[in-house]
Design a protein around this motif. Sequence first.
Motif, PDB file in Angstrom:
ATOM      1  N   MET A 167       0.832  -1.205   0.000  1.00 17.01           N
ATOM      2  CA  MET A 167       0.000   0.000   0.000  1.00 17.01           C
ATOM      3  C   MET A 167       0.867   1.255   0.000  1.00 17.01           C
ATOM      4  O   MET A 167       0.575   2.240  -0.694  1.00 17.01           O
ATOM      5  N   THR A 168       1.962   1.228   0.769  1.00 18.63           N
ATOM      6  CA  THR A 168       2.862   2.380   0.836  1.00 18.63           C
ATOM      7  C   THR A 168       3.479   2.670  -0.525  1.00 18.63           C
ATOM      8  O   THR A 168       3.522   3.823  -0.965  1.00 18.63           O
ATOM      9  N   CYS A 169       3.952   1.641  -1.215  1.00 18.45           N
ATOM     10  CA  CYS A 169       4.563   1.847  -2.528  1.00 18.45           C
ATOM     11  C   CYS A 169       3.567   2.425  -3.528  1.00 18.45           C
ATOM     12  O   CYS A 169       3.886   3.353  -4.283  1.00 18.45           O
ATOM     13  N   VAL A 170       2.355   1.902  -3.536  1.00 20.42           N
ATOM     14  CA  VAL A 170       1.332   2.380  -4.459  1.00 20.42           C
ATOM     15  C   VAL A 170       0.968   3.831  -4.148  1.00 20.42           C
ATOM     16  O   VAL A 170       0.882   4.682  -5.048  1.00 20.42           O
ATOM     17  N   THR A 171       0.763   4.130  -2.877  1.00 25.25           N
ATOM     18  CA  THR A 171       0.405   5.495  -2.476  1.00 25.25           C
ATOM     19  C   THR A 171       1.543   6.460  -2.753  1.00 25.25           C
ATOM     20  O   THR A 171       1.323   7.590  -3.214  1.00 25.25           O
TER      21      THR A 171
END
Length: 267
Positions: free
Chosen positions: A197-201
Amino acid sequence: MTRLDADTIRTVLGDLASSRLAGIETFAEIDSTNSYLMQCEAPVPGRFRVALTDNQTAGRGRHGRRWSSPPDSGLCLSIGYTFARQPGDLAALTLAIGLGVVDGLEELGAPGVQLKWPNDLIANDGKLGGILTETQPLPGGAIAVVSGIGLNVDLPEKFDLPDRLDGPQHVIDLTGFTDSVPPLNQLAARLIDRLCMTCVTFEQGGFPPYAERWSEHDWLLGRALVVNTPGQQVAGIGAGVAADGALLVDTGGGSVSRVTSGTVIAA
């Protein structure tokens, strides 16, 4: 024999991570999960690959330091992700990854973990873990990123530090920090969910969405510190981080210095 099982982890991943997972491998022993993924073919943009072990023999930290822990005492997890275009504030990804780990641990019943700029996980003023992010440019402007997390889960009573710690002068593990340590596969799955989720955000909005939240977990905020940079030494009081992830240091007299790279020694 590792306690980690790729199939078990897959079954408890969230929808986002499941849909973007290009591969997951567990190892009974490996020199470095980061080194392994850096040598693998990068996943296509928007996808990620994971390597995990509870016995890493040659882990690496910043500035060539070693990340060392006894076998079966921790979790070493690396995630490889490919950005279609390099974010302008890519250097701050490690800080965002740190917040992802904090969120994952809190969801598993371990609230109160703090972050020491740029890459340390702190609990009860002891070092709980660390993060190492490495990058590799790809043709067409894409960039592959590998972020590795080393987390102390259940250390033996006697444990010799491999290197001097810059700030917290002792280590701590999840067993000593929280009342209930989740099964290792559940812990791994939750961290993978959060890191995906962090990478996508981060790809969508960079570090600014994370900057304000960083202050909630900033171990250096208000603490006396010295930063050794390649060109100078900066001394003062931790004053948070900037929107691009730079460390802010109040050096007195109304002056605030920005630090983008260096080793922080805190009181």
